[in-house]
Each structure stands twice: as structure tokens, then as C-alpha cells.
Design a protein around this motif. Structure first.
Motif, mmCIF file in Angstrom:
data_model
loop_
_atom_site.group_PDB
_atom_site.id
_atom_site.type_symbol
_atom_site.label_atom_id
_atom_site.label_comp_id
_atom_site.label_asym_id
_atom_site.label_seq_id
_atom_site.Cartn_x
_atom_site.Cartn_y
_atom_site.Cartn_z
ATOM 1 N N GLY A 184 -7.326 -7.319 6.029
ATOM 2 C CA GLY A 184 -5.961 -6.999 6.766
ATOM 3 C C GLY A 184 -5.370 -7.122 5.230
ATOM 4 N N GLY A 185 -5.514 -7.639 4.486
ATOM 5 C CA GLY A 185 -4.567 -7.917 3.086
ATOM 6 C C GLY A 185 -4.909 -6.397 2.558
ATOM 7 N N VAL B 199 -2.920 -3.310 3.656
ATOM 8 C CA VAL B 199 -2.000 -3.311 2.923
ATOM 9 C C VAL B 199 -1.464 -2.623 2.099
ATOM 10 C CG1 VAL B 199 -0.484 -5.018 2.303
ATOM 11 C CG2 VAL B 199 -0.873 -5.627 4.849
ATOM 12 N N VAL C 185 -2.133 0.847 2.481
ATOM 13 C CA VAL C 185 -0.775 1.491 2.932
ATOM 14 C C VAL C 185 0.167 1.182 1.451
ATOM 15 C CG1 VAL C 185 0.980 1.882 4.532
ATOM 16 C CG2 VAL C 185 -1.664 0.817 5.259
ATOM 17 N N LEU C 186 0.155 0.595 1.067
ATOM 18 C CA LEU C 186 0.660 0.462 0.467
ATOM 19 C C LEU C 186 1.353 1.453 -0.884
ATOM 20 C CD1 LEU C 186 1.954 -3.466 -0.410
ATOM 21 C CD2 LEU C 186 4.104 -1.826 0.641
ATOM 22 N N VAL D 178 0.234 -8.552 -2.963
ATOM 23 C CA VAL D 178 -1.165 -8.327 -2.156
ATOM 24 C C VAL D 178 -2.498 -10.343 -2.061
ATOM 25 C CG1 VAL D 178 -2.362 -8.367 -0.359
ATOM 26 C CG2 VAL D 178 -0.090 -6.594 -0.648
#
Length: 126
Positions: A43-44, A47, A50-51, A91
Motif C-alpha cells: 500500500g505504501g 501511494v 501515485v505521489l 511514506v
């Protein structure tokens, strides 16, 4: 081209882009696993992808207006590296050195594996 064909093509391209995000996140998670980053998770990694994607896309869009393609490629590669590094720091909450190492390993994994796939496809289509 029939309008229905265009909608199908856009739908398939959207599905491929979303699948690409998940595949790139797998590579990022793999790089974090290789370097044994403590707070790593899929999940990290998603993220971080996407970031990194949003600012890199904006930079590519702004540069592609008046710049030669090689300049856009170089600038976008450098900015994507820096943005991924900063997103990794935020993150995964790791040190700058670990984040730098992970980003280098991530880009090398992408280059080697995806480059190998591209070479294999080019050889089979020849």
C-alpha cells in the motif's frame, strides 16, 4: 473508425494504465524488500507511485511544449527520481541514504526487467 471503437480503445488504455500502476508498485515494494526497509508495504509503494506520477506528469506536460524530446526525457527522468526519493522519505519514514539506495535499486529493477521484456518482444516481432 467507429465511435464505439474509440470508447473501447480508451477503456482498454485506462485499464492498462491502472494495471501499470500496480505493476510499478510491485517493483517499488521489491526494491524496499531487497534493502530491508522496516516500514515497507505494498500500500505504501502504491501511494509512492501515485505521489510520484502526478508531479512528474505535470513536469513532462510543461516541458514537452517547447523542448526537444531528449531534453524532456532527461529532465523528466531526473525529476521523477527526485520526486520518488522525496515520496519514499515521507511514506516509508526512512533515512535519506536508505531512500536514495531504494530509489536507485527501484529504477535499476525497472530498467533491467522492463528493458528485458521490451527486448524479448522486439526479437519475437522481428
Amino acid at each position: 473508425m467507429h465511435p464505439g471503437d474509440l470508447r473501447g480503445l480508451l477503456f482498454a488504455g485506462g485499464i492498462a494504465a491502472i494495471a501499470g500502476l500496480f505493476i510499478v508498485a510491485l517493483f517499488l515494494r521489491w526494491a524496499a524488500g531487497i534493502l530491508d526497509i522496516e516500514s515497507r508495504s505494498y500500500g505504501g509503494a502504491l501511494v509512492i507511485v501515485v505521489l510520484s506520477l502526478v508531479p512528474s506528469s505535470i513536469i513532462a506536460l510543461l516541458l514537452s511544449v517547447n523542448s526537444p524530446p531528449i531534453i524532456v526525457l532527461i529532465d523528466c527522468s531526473i525529476s521523477a527520481f527526485i520526486i520518488t526519493l522525496l515520496a519514499t522519505l515521507a511514506v516509508f519514514r526512512t533515512s535519506l541514504l536508505k531512500a536514495f539506495e531504494m530509489t536507485v535499486v527501484f529504477f535499476l529493477l525497472l530498467l533491467v526487467v522492463l528493458g528485458g521484456f521490451a527486448g524479448a518482444i522486439a526479437l519475437t516481432l522481428r
